[in-house]
Design a protein around this motif. Structure first.
Motif, short mmCIF file in Angstrom:
data_model
loop_
_atom_site.label_atom_id
_atom_site.label_comp_id
_atom_site.label_asym_id
_atom_site.label_seq_id
_atom_site.Cartn_x
_atom_site.Cartn_y
_atom_site.Cartn_z
N GLY A 26 -8.37 1.80 -1.65
CA GLY A 26 -8.14 0.16 -1.26
C GLY A 26 -7.04 -0.51 -1.85
N MET A 27 -6.43 0.02 -2.85
CA MET A 27 -5.42 -0.54 -3.51
C MET A 27 -4.21 0.16 -3.77
N THR A 28 -2.99 -0.38 -4.22
CA THR A 28 -1.78 0.34 -4.56
C THR A 28 -1.43 0.02 -5.94
N ARG A 29 -1.20 0.97 -6.94
CA ARG A 29 -0.81 0.41 -8.21
C ARG A 29 0.50 1.18 -8.18
N LEU A 30 1.54 0.17 -8.80
CA LEU A 30 2.72 0.56 -9.20
C LEU A 30 3.02 0.41 -10.50
N GLU A 31 3.51 1.34 -11.25
CA GLU A 31 3.82 1.46 -12.74
C GLU A 31 5.11 0.92 -13.12
N GLY A 46 2.03 -2.77 -14.74
CA GLY A 46 2.23 -2.46 -13.60
C GLY A 46 1.99 -3.61 -12.50
N LYS A 47 2.17 -3.59 -11.01
CA LYS A 47 1.79 -4.30 -10.07
C LYS A 47 0.74 -3.53 -9.21
N THR A 48 -0.16 -4.31 -8.68
CA THR A 48 -1.16 -3.80 -7.67
C THR A 48 -1.28 -4.64 -6.70
N LEU A 49 -1.28 -3.91 -5.55
CA LEU A 49 -1.27 -4.62 -4.00
C LEU A 49 -2.58 -4.16 -3.46
N VAL A 50 -3.18 -5.25 -2.93
CA VAL A 50 -4.45 -5.25 -1.99
C VAL A 50 -4.20 -5.55 -0.68
N ALA A 51 -4.21 -4.78 0.40
CA ALA A 51 -4.16 -5.29 1.68
C ALA A 51 -4.84 -6.18 2.09
N VAL A 71 -0.30 -13.09 -8.66
CA VAL A 71 0.98 -13.42 -8.24
C VAL A 71 0.90 -14.32 -6.95
N SER A 72 0.01 -13.58 -6.05
CA SER A 72 0.16 -14.04 -4.69
C SER A 72 -1.28 -13.72 -4.03
N GLY A 73 -1.76 -14.66 -2.91
CA GLY A 73 -2.99 -14.19 -2.40
C GLY A 73 -4.28 -14.67 -3.07
N ASN A 74 -5.50 -14.22 -2.54
CA ASN A 74 -6.71 -14.85 -3.41
C ASN A 74 -7.60 -13.81 -3.64
N PRO A 75 -7.23 -12.83 -4.41
CA PRO A 75 -8.09 -11.78 -4.79
C PRO A 75 -9.63 -12.40 -5.57
N VAL A 76 -10.65 -11.54 -5.22
CA VAL A 76 -11.73 -11.64 -5.81
C VAL A 76 -12.01 -10.58 -6.69
N PHE A 77 -12.62 -10.88 -7.83
CA PHE A 77 -12.80 -9.65 -8.78
C PHE A 77 -14.18 -9.76 -9.02
N VAL A 78 -14.81 -8.60 -8.77
CA VAL A 78 -16.26 -8.27 -8.69
C VAL A 78 -16.75 -7.40 -9.77
N PHE A 79 -17.86 -7.80 -10.53
CA PHE A 79 -18.64 -7.02 -11.43
C PHE A 79 -19.92 -7.30 -11.59
N ALA A 80 -20.71 -6.32 -12.17
CA ALA A 80 -22.22 -6.45 -12.21
C ALA A 80 -22.47 -7.16 -13.53
N ASP A 81 -23.48 -8.06 -13.45
CA ASP A 81 -23.90 -8.60 -14.70
C ASP A 81 -25.58 -8.37 -14.88
N GLY A 82 -25.67 -7.26 -15.25
CA GLY A 82 -27.26 -6.82 -14.96
C GLY A 82 -27.60 -6.22 -13.62
N GLU A 83 -28.44 -6.86 -12.97
CA GLU A 83 -28.65 -6.66 -11.61
C GLU A 83 -27.80 -7.72 -10.65
N ASP A 84 -27.24 -8.60 -11.17
CA ASP A 84 -26.52 -9.43 -10.66
C ASP A 84 -25.13 -9.22 -10.26
N GLU A 85 -24.52 -9.39 -9.11
CA GLU A 85 -22.91 -9.45 -8.78
C GLU A 85 -22.54 -10.67 -8.94
#
Length: 140
Positions: A26-31, A46-51, A71-85
């Motif tokens: 789901g993403m492309t990493r460029l080193e 590096g740089k990461t691209l998410v379509a 840099v651009s776009g509005n990515p959302v970073f998701v992680f788990a805190d116990g049972e909560d997202e």
């Protein structure tokens, strides 16, 4: 001859970034900066691209700390805190800190590509892909 006080600066052009690094679905990493590309001993950048309308697979970055700059776009970073997202919605100019072994994923709900710059406390692109955010994290 370089010594600790007279090291040689290295220039990596944007067109020279390589995708020959660890990847997550789901993403492309460029080193750009790594032990492999410039001989760094403590840094990977590096740089990461998410379509658009794409989610990455769940993953963590082992014992490394990670800094992310949007840099651009509005990515959302998701992680788990116990049972909560937990969802961190970002915009250009924002930074995210990812501690060692923290399972997470990137999502791009927008209609334009999301671009981020990543730096890690490692000379290589450490990525451990996971089946789920709530899967146990393997530590050495």
């Amino acid at each position: 001859m370089a010594d600790d006080w007279h090291g040689e600066l290295r220039h990596v052009r944007g067109a020279e970034l390589t995708g020959e690094t660890s990847q997550t679905s789901g993403m492309t990493r460029l080193e750009a900066i790594s032990g492999k590309t410039v001989g760094s001993s403590k840094l990977w950048t590096g740089k990461t691209l998410v379509a658009p309308a794409t989610n990455s697979g769940d993953h963590h970055h082992g014992e490394t700390e990670t800094s992310i700059y949007v840099v651009s776009g509005n990515p959302v970073f998701v992680f788990a805190d116990g049972e909560d997202e937990v969802r961190l919605e970002t915009e250009p100019g924002d930074f995210i800190f990812v501690p060692p072994y923290a399972p997470h994923r990137e999502e791009n709900p927008g209609d334009t590509e999301a671009v981020v710059v990543i730096s890690r406390t490692s000379q290589e692109g450490v990525v451990v892909n996971l089946p789920s955010l709530w899967a146990p994290v393997e530590r050495p």
